[in-house]
Design a protein around this motif. Structure first.
Motif, PDB file in Angstrom:
ATOM      1  N   LYS A   9       0.856  -1.185   0.000  1.00  0.00           N
ATOM      2  CA  LYS A   9       0.000   0.000   0.000  1.00  0.00           C
ATOM      3  C   LYS A   9       0.894   1.237   0.000  1.00  0.00           C
ATOM      4  O   LYS A   9       1.723   1.420   0.894  1.00  0.00           O
ATOM      5  CB  LYS A   9      -0.899  -0.015   1.236  1.00  0.00           C
ATOM      6  N   ARG A  17     -10.567  10.225   1.969  1.00  0.00           N
ATOM      7  CA  ARG A  17     -10.377  10.840   3.294  1.00  0.00           C
ATOM      8  C   ARG A  17     -11.510  11.800   3.608  1.00  0.00           C
ATOM      9  O   ARG A  17     -11.838  12.012   4.769  1.00  0.00           O
ATOM     10  CB  ARG A  17      -8.989  11.465   3.383  1.00  0.00           C
ATOM     11  N   ARG A  76       1.376   9.970   5.748  1.00  0.00           N
ATOM     12  CA  ARG A  76       1.520   8.567   6.124  1.00  0.00           C
ATOM     13  C   ARG A  76       2.813   7.941   5.594  1.00  0.00           C
ATOM     14  O   ARG A  76       2.923   6.726   5.511  1.00  0.00           O
ATOM     15  CB  ARG A  76       0.335   7.764   5.588  1.00  0.00           C
ATOM     16  N   GLN A  88       3.218   3.997   5.057  1.00  0.00           N
ATOM     17  CA  GLN A  88       2.859   3.530   3.721  1.00  0.00           C
ATOM     18  C   GLN A  88       4.075   3.662   2.798  1.00  0.00           C
ATOM     19  O   GLN A  88       5.006   4.408   3.074  1.00  0.00           O
ATOM     20  CB  GLN A  88       1.673   4.339   3.188  1.00  0.00           C
ATOM     21  N   LYS A 135      -2.243  -1.482  -3.806  1.00  0.00           N
ATOM     22  CA  LYS A 135      -3.113  -0.319  -3.720  1.00  0.00           C
ATOM     23  C   LYS A 135      -2.286   0.956  -3.762  1.00  0.00           C
ATOM     24  O   LYS A 135      -1.311   1.028  -3.025  1.00  0.00           O
ATOM     25  CB  LYS A 135      -3.873  -0.391  -2.392  1.00  0.00           C
ATOM     26  N   SER A 162     -10.235   5.761  -4.526  1.00  0.00           N
ATOM     27  CA  SER A 162     -11.163   6.882  -4.698  1.00  0.00           C
ATOM     28  C   SER A 162     -10.713   7.887  -5.752  1.00  0.00           C
ATOM     29  O   SER A 162     -11.503   8.298  -6.605  1.00  0.00           O
ATOM     30  CB  SER A 162     -11.373   7.577  -3.356  1.00  0.00           C
ATOM     31  N   TYR A 221     -15.227   1.452  -6.749  1.00  0.00           N
ATOM     32  CA  TYR A 221     -16.475   2.201  -6.590  1.00  0.00           C
ATOM     33  C   TYR A 221     -17.309   2.169  -7.867  1.00  0.00           C
ATOM     34  O   TYR A 221     -18.455   2.614  -7.863  1.00  0.00           O
ATOM     35  CB  TYR A 221     -16.161   3.654  -6.192  1.00  0.00           C
TER      36      TYR A 221
END
Ligand code: PBG
Length: 329
Positions: free
Chosen positions: A199, A209, A221, A225, A252, A278, A317
């Motif tokens: 990730k 977020r 992060r 990450q 991801k 997203s 999505y």
């Protein structure tokens, strides 16, 4: 087979003139069972807050979430991935471990109505901490080992509520092993772990977020990450997660990381998931709404490319729109 035959004997266009032939020689086809739809559950009754940066997606209260799951299930999608927006947050994320927590309640309600819809529970603390980081902060940074204990508790609690699969997305070292042990000790040896193994610290998570209210309140992060520039490190992350007991490994985001998906599949021959995140979704929606691209066509091209790269499972999505297209194909 020879790749060197010469023109005019060899004409690759021969297989492209006729639509039926084109279908016969299609190498990659999407299936409904490849798709996972992510959903956001929030407190309240009859709530459906539109997520502005992700058109068509909502923060849903449990009652509306169940309705949405019925629609998703009716379209032939087999699995959902749940994210929770709790009524309050704390410093270490333990609010995610409550028996009556928002996701725990959601899982029970969905299972009551739709026992065969696969529920994958995301495991992470960033939606549950006031500071928006993925675990308790010590000396200005997320404390790896303290986070592990909380992740293990959260996983067991979600399994107790009825989750079919646990998906840790925090990127702490050692979490898969700790979660596997905790699940097994509590009798959940049949519950698979799908680990967000590679990730990346990505700008593509921006809209999420907003959706999950999980933006870090300070810093970013990148101490947990991965650096988007690295792929050898992704292979190390994946191999550790497999050793610790991951059943499915995830890459991801997906679209900017097709090379990583491909290397992971070729190297480990494991079931691979990819998260079409997203920001990837919202870019297509935004350009589609402007009329700059053919949204549905670009959507299918992107999701097919993720499968072609080597993903067996695609979290997206777009799942409902893809299901509509597959049904009518
Ligand atoms: C939580 C988590 C994130 C996403 C999935 N799980 C956000 C993050 O790491 O900040 C992003 C999903 C998306 O962008 O669609 N750790």
């Amino acid at each position: 087979m020879s790749y060197n035959a010469k023109f005019p004997q060899t004409r690759l266009r021969r297989l492209r003139y006729n639509g039926t032939v084109r279908k016969m020689v299609t190498e990659t086809s999407l299936q409904l069972s490849d798709l996972v739809m992510p959903l956001f559950v929030c407190p309240g009754d009859n709530v459906a807050n539109p997520i502005n940066s992700m058109p068509g997606n909502f923060q849903l209260s449990v009652d509306n979430l169940v309705k949405e799951c019925k629609e998703i299930h009716g379209k032939g999608i087999k699995a959902v991935l749940l994210f929770g927006i709790p009524d309050y947050k704390d410093d270490d994320g333990t609010v995610a471990c409550q028996e009556n927590g928002i996701v725990q309640r959601a899982i029970r309600a969905i299972k009551e109505e739709l026992s065969d819809l696969m529920i994958i529970a995301d495991v992470c603390n960033c939606e549950y901490t006031k500071h928006g980081h993925c675990g308790p902060i010590v000396d200005g940074d997320v404390d790896n080992d303290k986070t592990l204990t909380i992740l293990a508790r959260q996983s067991v609690s979600l399994a107790q509520a009825g989750a079919d699969m646990i998906a840790p997305s925090d990127m702490m070292d050692g979490r898969v092993g700790v979660i596997r042990k905790a699940l097994d000790e509590n009798g959940f040896y049949k519950i698979p772990i799908m680990s967000y193994a590679a990730k990346y610290a990505s700008g593509f998570y921006g809209p999420f977020r907003e959706a999950a209210g999980s933006a870090p309140q300070f810093g970013d992060r990148s101490s947990y990450q991965m650096n988007p520039a690295n792929t050898n490190e992704a292979l190390r992350e994946i191999s550790l997660d497999i050793e610790e007991g991951a059943d499915i490994v995830m890459v991801k985001p997906a679209l900017s990381y097709l090379d990583v998906i491909c290397r992971v599949k070729d190297t480990f021959k494991m079931p691979v998931a990819a998260y079409n995140v997203s920001g990837e979704f919202s870019m297509v929606k935004a350009a589609g709404a402007q009329g700059w691209i053919d949204e549905k066509r670009v959507m299918m091209e992107i999701i097919t490319s993720i499968k072609r790269a080597g993903a067996d499972i695609i979290i997206t999505y777009h799942a409902k729109d893809i299901a509509d297209i597959l049904k009518n194909a």
